[in-house]
Every structure is written in structure tokens, then in C-alpha cells.
Design a protein around this motif. Structure first.
Motif, PDB file in Angstrom:
ATOM      1  N   VAL A  48       0.861  -1.190   0.000  1.00 25.22           N
ATOM      2  CA  VAL A  48       0.000   0.000   0.000  1.00 25.22           C
ATOM      3  C   VAL A  48       0.892   1.233   0.000  1.00 25.22           C
ATOM      4  N   THR A  63      -1.058   5.453   3.540  1.00 23.77           N
ATOM      5  CA  THR A  63      -2.062   4.505   4.014  1.00 23.77           C
ATOM      6  C   THR A  63      -1.542   3.745   5.227  1.00 23.77           C
ATOM      7  N   THR A  95      -2.885   3.568   9.139  1.00 24.00           N
ATOM      8  CA  THR A  95      -3.226   2.282   9.741  1.00 24.00           C
ATOM      9  C   THR A  95      -2.457   2.088  11.045  1.00 24.00           C
ATOM     10  N   ARG A 103      -7.367  -3.268  -5.850  1.00 26.50           N
ATOM     11  CA  ARG A 103      -6.806  -1.926  -5.709  1.00 26.50           C
ATOM     12  C   ARG A 103      -6.078  -1.499  -6.970  1.00 26.50           C
TER      13      ARG A 103
END
Lengths: 152, 152
Positions: A69, A73, A77, B26
Motif C-alpha cells: 500500500v 495509508t 493504519t 486496488r
DNA sequence: AGATCAAATATAGCTAGCCATGAACATAGA
DNA sequence: TCTATGTTCATGGCTAGCTATATTTGATCT
């Protein structure tokens, strides 16, 4: 030629790879979220658990790599996981920008239950497929992913 | 038995269906977003275009069904599309709670370009697969989706 | 008609993604 | 040393999902 009413025919959605993959992904995430909610975590945090379960602390940059990711992101998280007491950061003495991230005792305590919940969902999804189709599906996904990552 | 260092062995992530499907989804969404940005729309709005491209107005409830998302998700997507001038609502005279939704002239104008962009990305992803593997992948996804939707 | 239940949409609040930008620190070169 | 460049992480702002709840309106039953 067909010049009448319907100007653009899209593929029916069941034949659109993008649509089907997105749908499957949402279903998976929902299942995971349902199963993990009792343990206070959600699907986006799983890759972090995956990566830290063996007890070796990692830098945020490593987790970004493993989860595939964007950095921002992962930053958010991890902020949530820290807020919820699931991870700890210990500063890297060699580089003051960075920190080593590891699971908290609380998180380690919950690992067995989490592992079991994840395994259960994986089992359920595999059950919908014949034995070797599982491997085939993974292989096809791998190819699609390669196709989409290579050609930037 | 193995009682040493690593207490929980997760599957490597390339063998986790959930992880791979999420990843592929994604990547797809990102490709779509990149390709659609010039036309002022994003991936979440595609199902709405799919559904309205033939010119027949639909109620929000129908779009919820077709896109297979929650009602609240569709509500927000439509709000954004209306804000951006992509859809129009005309009140349903038979039911004052509801409205018929249709593409705006602006959106219809852009349909050909949008259709082309979507087709290009689909082609690219299919290119990574041998011809009949495409159909196979769709079939496997269909089974996984069924497995996850049936067993609530 | 009135009350109750159901259906259609909206809103609030959260996570998980993304992109773009900024801040702090590290490293390499002049 | 100092300056430039690169790395690491944080932050802000957006879309797309979700759950849960509220609001309005329709439908039903007495």
C-alpha cells in the motif's frame, strides 16, 4: 451495423473483470471485518499482523513494502493500531526519523484467536472452489497483478 | 511438532486469497481512476454509467441492486455525481420519496471516451491472461462470490 | 381516519485507499 | 563544513466502502 436505441453496450457486469474482482474483494473484507471485530481489529490491519507475528520488529517502510500500500495509508493504519494499543514503536537509534514497530503484548495475546478467525474465512472461501482451483485462482490473480504492476 | 521460535505461521501473502484479491482490486481501481480522471469521474461511478448508458432512467434502489453496494454508499456516490453535473434526478410522481436518475447531457457526451478508456484497461488486464483463462478467472470469482454471499 | 409497519433515501461516523505536500533527518559532494 | 539531494514519516483532503440511525412517505389493517 446497429444504429438504433442503445448507443453503448457495456459488458454485462458479471463479465467485467474489474467489477467481479472489486466485488469479491469487498465481500472478503466484510467477512474479515465481521470476524475480526470481536478482537478489536479490522481487515486493513491484517498485513501488519502477518508481518509482525514472528516477533521481529520492522520499520514502517518494510510494512509498506509487505502490504503493498502507499506510505500514507500505512501511516494511518499504524496510527490507529497504536491508538488501539495493538502496536508499539521503539525509536531507531541509528535513524531518528524511523522507529521499530512491534506487536503489543495485548496483540500477541490475541494472535491465536485472530489466526483462527482468518483461517476459518479462508477455509470457507476455498470450500466454494474445487481443490486445485484454489491454486489456479491464485495463479491467475498473480498474473493479473503482474500485468497491472509491470506496465506502469 | 514444531515448538520453536515462530509461534504463528501465516500463509505467505501470495497464497492468501483475501490478500491477492484485495491487491488486484486496488490495482484495477487505480488504473480506472487514472484513466477516468480526465473525464471527471472515478471508478466507483462506473456501475452507475453501466446502468444508465442505455438512456433508461432508474431509481436509486435499482442502482443499489446493480452495483451490489450498500444503499448509503450509492447515496453518496450519486450525491457526488450530481454535484459534478453527471446525473440528473427527476421526481417520481408516483412516489415522492424516490426520483428517476439519468445521465446528464454532459455525461452522455463523454460516454464514448469513457467506454473506450474502460475497454482499454480491460484489454490490458486480459492480455496478461491466456485467452480462455479470462473466462476461467471470471468463473472462479463467480464461485467465490457465491460462496461468500450465500452463507451469510 | 388513524395507527402501525415497511420502503426509499439521507446523514453521521468510521476504516481503507489514494495523491500531494511538508518536515525532519541522513548522506553525498563540492 | 555546507549545500544539495534523498529518505522516512506525517498530514490534509479526497473517494469508496461499511454500519447504524433518522426522515419522509407509502401501504396496510383495524
Amino acid at each position: 451495423m446497429n444504429i438504433d436505441s442503445k448507443p453503448y453496450k457495456w459488458q454485462p457486469r458479471e463479465q467485467s473483470l474489474g467489477y467481479m474482482i472489486n466485488w469479491a474483494a469487498r465481500l472478503f473484507a466484510r467477512e474479515m471485518d465481521d470476524a475480526l471485530r470481536p478482537f478489536g481489529l479490522m481487515s486493513g490491519q491484517l498485513p501488519v499482523f502477518f508481518a509482525l507475528a514472528d516477533g521481529k520488529p520492522l520499520a514502517q517502510r518494510d510494512l509498506v513494502q509487505l502490504a503493498a500500500v502507499e506510505q500514507s495509508t500505512m501511516a494511518k493504519t499504524l496510527a490507529r493500531m497504536e491508538r488501539d494499543g495493538l502496536i508499539q514503536r521503539t525509536p531507531d537509534p541509528k535513524d531518528r526519523r524511523s522507529a521499530f514497530i512491534s506487536l503489543s503484548p495485548l496483540a500477541e495475546e490475541r494472535l491465536p484467536d485472530i489466526a483462527a478467525a482468518v483461517a476459518a474465512i479462508n477455509a470457507r472461501s476455498h470450500a466454494a472452489l474445487a481443490g486445485e482451483d484454489s491454486a489456479h485462482l491464485l495463479e491467475l490473480l498473480r498474473r493479473v497483478i503482474n500485468g497491472l504492476t509491470d506496465a506502469a
